[in-house]
Design a protein around this motif. Sequence first.
Motif, PDB file in Angstrom:
ATOM      1  N   ARG A 248       0.803  -1.304   0.066  1.00 18.40           N
ATOM      2  CA  ARG A 248      -0.131   0.025   0.067  1.00 18.40           C
ATOM      3  C   ARG A 248       0.907   1.378  -0.143  1.00 18.40           C
ATOM      4  O   ARG A 248       0.751   2.132  -0.650  1.00 18.40           O
ATOM      5  CB  ARG A 248      -0.983  -0.096   1.162  1.00 18.40           C
ATOM      6  N   GLN A 249       2.014   1.108   0.675  1.00 14.40           N
ATOM      7  CA  GLN A 249       2.883   2.267   0.677  1.00 14.40           C
ATOM      8  C   GLN A 249       3.400   2.587  -0.497  1.00 14.40           C
ATOM      9  O   GLN A 249       3.793   3.870  -0.956  1.00 14.40           O
ATOM     10  CB  GLN A 249       4.066   2.239   1.834  1.00 14.40           C
ATOM     11  N   LYS A 250       3.767   1.508  -1.347  1.00 15.36           N
ATOM     12  CA  LYS A 250       4.359   1.585  -2.517  1.00 15.36           C
ATOM     13  C   LYS A 250       3.298   2.227  -3.558  1.00 15.36           C
ATOM     14  O   LYS A 250       3.854   3.210  -4.593  1.00 15.36           O
ATOM     15  CB  LYS A 250       4.995   0.288  -3.037  1.00 15.36           C
ATOM     16  N   LEU A 251       2.277   2.019  -3.422  1.00 12.49           N
ATOM     17  CA  LEU A 251       1.267   2.286  -4.354  1.00 12.49           C
ATOM     18  C   LEU A 251       0.907   3.885  -4.132  1.00 12.49           C
ATOM     19  O   LEU A 251       0.901   4.498  -5.053  1.00 12.49           O
ATOM     20  CB  LEU A 251      -0.241   1.527  -4.212  1.00 12.49           C
ATOM     21  N   LEU A 252       1.134   4.327  -2.865  1.00 13.54           N
ATOM     22  CA  LEU A 252       0.884   5.754  -2.638  1.00 13.54           C
ATOM     23  C   LEU A 252       2.109   6.366  -3.238  1.00 13.54           C
ATOM     24  O   LEU A 252       1.974   7.568  -3.746  1.00 13.54           O
ATOM     25  CB  LEU A 252       0.876   5.829  -0.758  1.00 13.54           C
ATOM     26  N   LEU A 253       3.451   5.996  -2.805  1.00 12.21           N
ATOM     27  CA  LEU A 253       4.394   6.614  -3.461  1.00 12.21           C
ATOM     28  C   LEU A 253       4.318   6.707  -5.072  1.00 12.21           C
ATOM     29  O   LEU A 253       4.780   7.625  -5.523  1.00 12.21           O
ATOM     30  CB  LEU A 253       5.705   5.850  -2.945  1.00 12.21           C
ATOM     31  N   ALA A 254       3.832   5.658  -5.729  1.00 12.38           N
ATOM     32  CA  ALA A 254       3.531   5.618  -7.089  1.00 12.38           C
ATOM     33  C   ALA A 254       2.710   6.699  -7.508  1.00 12.38           C
ATOM     34  O   ALA A 254       2.934   7.529  -8.472  1.00 12.38           O
ATOM     35  CB  ALA A 254       3.170   4.228  -7.377  1.00 12.38           C
ATOM     36  N   ASN A 255       1.687   6.888  -6.818  1.00 11.18           N
ATOM     37  CA  ASN A 255       0.627   8.066  -7.372  1.00 11.18           C
ATOM     38  C   ASN A 255       1.202   9.410  -6.852  1.00 11.18           C
ATOM     39  O   ASN A 255       1.224  10.248  -7.785  1.00 11.18           O
ATOM     40  CB  ASN A 255      -0.552   7.819  -6.304  1.00 11.18           C
ATOM     41  N   ASP A 256       2.166   9.520  -5.884  1.00 15.04           N
ATOM     42  CA  ASP A 256       2.925  10.505  -5.606  1.00 15.04           C
ATOM     43  C   ASP A 256       4.014  10.911  -6.792  1.00 15.04           C
ATOM     44  O   ASP A 256       4.094  12.239  -7.397  1.00 15.04           O
ATOM     45  CB  ASP A 256       3.898  10.735  -4.276  1.00 15.04           C
ATOM     46  N   ALA A 257       4.661   9.997  -7.275  1.00 19.07           N
ATOM     47  CA  ALA A 257       5.488  10.116  -8.523  1.00 19.07           C
ATOM     48  C   ALA A 257       4.974  10.517  -9.571  1.00 19.07           C
ATOM     49  O   ALA A 257       5.339  11.445 -10.386  1.00 19.07           O
ATOM     50  CB  ALA A 257       6.070   8.848  -8.610  1.00 19.07           C
ATOM     51  N   VAL A 258       3.704   9.814 -10.023  1.00 13.63           N
ATOM     52  CA  VAL A 258       2.931  10.365 -10.943  1.00 13.63           C
ATOM     53  C   VAL A 258       2.556  12.008 -10.953  1.00 13.63           C
ATOM     54  O   VAL A 258       2.508  12.551 -11.935  1.00 13.63           O
ATOM     55  CB  VAL A 258       1.314   9.631 -11.115  1.00 13.63           C
ATOM     56  N   ALA A 259       2.257  12.396  -9.750  1.00 15.61           N
ATOM     57  CA  ALA A 259       1.792  13.711  -9.422  1.00 15.61           C
ATOM     58  C   ALA A 259       3.023  14.425  -9.861  1.00 15.61           C
ATOM     59  O   ALA A 259       2.810  15.749 -10.137  1.00 15.61           O
ATOM     60  CB  ALA A 259       1.330  14.015  -8.010  1.00 15.61           C
TER      61      ALA A 259
ATOM     62  N   GLN B 215       5.114  13.982 -12.086  1.00 23.06           N
ATOM     63  CA  GLN B 215       5.592  13.725 -13.363  1.00 23.06           C
ATOM     64  C   GLN B 215       6.690  12.676 -13.432  1.00 23.06           C
ATOM     65  O   GLN B 215       7.329  12.692 -14.564  1.00 23.06           O
ATOM     66  CB  GLN B 215       6.073  15.060 -14.187  1.00 23.06           C
ATOM     67  N   ASP B 216       7.380  12.084 -12.626  1.00 24.64           N
ATOM     68  CA  ASP B 216       8.165  11.043 -12.679  1.00 24.64           C
ATOM     69  C   ASP B 216       7.549   9.836 -12.898  1.00 24.64           C
ATOM     70  O   ASP B 216       7.405   8.974 -12.045  1.00 24.64           O
ATOM     71  CB  ASP B 216       9.084  11.069 -11.143  1.00 24.64           C
ATOM     72  N   MET B 217       7.297   9.484 -14.152  1.00 26.51           N
ATOM     73  CA  MET B 217       6.713   8.312 -14.682  1.00 26.51           C
ATOM     74  C   MET B 217       7.645   6.962 -14.691  1.00 26.51           C
ATOM     75  O   MET B 217       6.858   6.048 -14.333  1.00 26.51           O
ATOM     76  CB  MET B 217       6.205   8.435 -16.169  1.00 26.51           C
ATOM     77  N   VAL B 218       8.821   7.255 -14.587  1.00 23.87           N
ATOM     78  CA  VAL B 218       9.529   6.086 -14.538  1.00 23.87           C
ATOM     79  C   VAL B 218       9.594   5.393 -13.227  1.00 23.87           C
ATOM     80  O   VAL B 218       9.247   4.217 -12.904  1.00 23.87           O
ATOM     81  CB  VAL B 218      11.051   6.313 -14.817  1.00 23.87           C
ATOM     82  N   LEU B 219       9.868   6.352 -12.379  1.00 27.32           N
ATOM     83  CA  LEU B 219       9.786   6.056 -10.832  1.00 27.32           C
ATOM     84  C   LEU B 219       8.113   5.454 -10.608  1.00 27.32           C
ATOM     85  O   LEU B 219       8.274   4.323  -9.716  1.00 27.32           O
ATOM     86  CB  LEU B 219       9.957   7.145  -9.944  1.00 27.32           C
ATOM     87  N   ALA B 220       7.422   6.003 -10.953  1.00 32.45           N
ATOM     88  CA  ALA B 220       5.877   5.692 -10.872  1.00 32.45           C
ATOM     89  C   ALA B 220       5.655   4.379 -11.255  1.00 32.45           C
ATOM     90  O   ALA B 220       5.240   3.306 -10.480  1.00 32.45           O
ATOM     91  CB  ALA B 220       4.868   6.673 -11.521  1.00 32.45           C
ATOM     92  N   GLY B 221       6.324   3.963 -12.355  1.00 38.79           N
ATOM     93  CA  GLY B 221       5.873   2.790 -12.805  1.00 38.79           C
ATOM     94  C   GLY B 221       6.686   1.606 -12.242  1.00 38.79           C
ATOM     95  O   GLY B 221       6.235   0.575 -11.738  1.00 38.79           O
ATOM     96  N   ARG B 222       7.916   1.939 -11.698  1.00 32.51           N
ATOM     97  CA  ARG B 222       8.751   1.032 -10.716  1.00 32.51           C
ATOM     98  C   ARG B 222       8.046   0.701  -9.288  1.00 32.51           C
ATOM     99  O   ARG B 222       7.817  -0.319  -8.973  1.00 32.51           O
ATOM    100  CB  ARG B 222       9.957   1.407 -10.704  1.00 32.51           C
ATOM    101  N   LEU B 223       7.507   1.854  -8.879  1.00 32.10           N
ATOM    102  CA  LEU B 223       6.897   1.767  -7.407  1.00 32.10           C
ATOM    103  C   LEU B 223       5.679   1.004  -7.658  1.00 32.10           C
ATOM    104  O   LEU B 223       5.348   0.166  -6.968  1.00 32.10           O
ATOM    105  CB  LEU B 223       6.630   3.122  -7.023  1.00 32.10           C
ATOM    106  N   ALA B 224       4.830   0.982  -8.765  1.00 36.81           N
ATOM    107  CA  ALA B 224       3.573   0.455  -9.062  1.00 36.81           C
ATOM    108  C   ALA B 224       3.904  -1.149  -9.106  1.00 36.81           C
ATOM    109  O   ALA B 224       3.388  -1.928  -8.661  1.00 36.81           O
ATOM    110  CB  ALA B 224       2.942   0.965 -10.284  1.00 36.81           C
ATOM    111  N   ASN B 225       4.961  -1.467  -9.798  1.00 41.51           N
ATOM    112  CA  ASN B 225       5.473  -2.815  -9.984  1.00 41.51           C
ATOM    113  C   ASN B 225       5.856  -3.583  -8.710  1.00 41.51           C
ATOM    114  O   ASN B 225       5.366  -4.336  -8.363  1.00 41.51           O
ATOM    115  CB  ASN B 225       6.458  -3.051 -10.977  1.00 41.51           C
ATOM    116  N   GLU B 226       6.512  -2.594  -7.992  1.00 38.21           N
ATOM    117  CA  GLU B 226       7.063  -3.154  -6.604  1.00 38.21           C
ATOM    118  C   GLU B 226       5.855  -3.381  -5.732  1.00 38.21           C
ATOM    119  O   GLU B 226       5.729  -4.285  -4.910  1.00 38.21           O
ATOM    120  CB  GLU B 226       8.040  -1.827  -6.049  1.00 38.21           C
TER     121      GLU B 226
END
Lengths: 130, 302
Positions: free
Chosen positions: A64-75, A77-88
């Motif tokens: 759940r924490q990773k998903l929250l961070l992924a959404n933060d990264a989307v906000a 505009q760091d899409m690479v990080l967002a994608g990795r965090l979503a996969n994690e």
Amino acid sequence: MFGTYRIRRHLAVGTVAGAMLISVACASAPPAPTAALDEANLAIQAAAQDDASHYANAELDQARQKLLLANDAVAMQDMVLAGRLANEATVTAELATAKTEAAKAQAINVELNRGALALIEEMQRVGDQQ
Amino acid sequence: MNISTGNQIRSAGILAVALVTALVVTSCATAPSNPAGSAEVRSKLDLLEAQPNMADLVPGEIREAEAAVTLAEQPVGKDIALGEYRVYMADRKVAIAAARASTLYAEAQRPLLSQARDEARLDARTREADKAHRKAEAAQSETEAAEATAAVAAADAAKNAQELQRQIDMLEAEATNRGLVLTLGDVLFATGKSNLNPGDTSSLDKLVVFLDQYPDRDVAIEGHTDDVGSADMNQVLSQHRADSVKSYLVQQGIRAQRISASGLGESQPVANNQTATGRQQNRRVEVIIENPPATMPTASTN
């Protein structure tokens, strides 16, 4: 004089081409992580439904924490990080589910074993009385 | 000169490209070593794969983990975040494979556990049945033994009762609700005397034998007189006669504690004092052999 200029121009072209090569090699254009985010969401929901909060709470929490961070990264505009965090988040939720299943399976075996042990103990107790 | 200048330019260009290429190579693969953590995740996977039948249990998960670990081992140069991401993914994939394998292993164990439990249950039932059987046999032999004991006891009791009756008959005693009453006539005593006539103690000797045989029976001796003379005198005389009988019994070895002696004087006549025969019947000593505390008469062996 003239020769020196030509040399400089060639150097400049080479540097630009090299820089482009670097950017292509190490930082390809980030894909939209929407699919990865959706997948993470589903994996977390599945784990929660499987009662992972009881058997693998640490992993479920981390997902759940990773998903929250992924959404933060989307906000941000760091899409690479967002994608990795979503996969994690996805693999961590999947691990939570797998651990939950393992814990449940082992609990059933422990119960089975306890039943057999209780019978054996009961027999020994009865045997001692004779 | 021109040619040489052109060559110089060309070689400079090549140098630049080579330099940039070198830069590219450096930026992506400076260190030939694997990303941090990839060795650990590889050893975790090796450990998991070393488990017997692991590849058979979760072949898909092992394949995925293998691919993720191999990817994590690829050099990433300065992109430490990418290395960390790949190592994290690989680590989770290995853990997932381990957890799924554990689940399947537990499920595979279940028939064995059930079998063990069923065997234990069967064993328990067999033992229970055996125990019940043994108990029944024990109860049977116990009953038989009890019956035999009871038969022996009944025979003993019958014999004892017979013996008692024989003794009672011998004593010429009368069974009353106070116990056995043995009446000793006045022939034991000289008129007006309380000491026993020495020659006539046969009825008292029978009493001694009886009391020896039945040590749980106590004895009450009561002296009685006719109404001749004063009541006080008669009371004293009857007491003395009762005491004389007691003394005799004690001399013969009966414990004094078993014997009480009382003088009742002329208060309890059993016949008419107006006639000589009646007065003779009233002059008497009654020996009351009390019933034993237990209902069943028991004969001592000595």
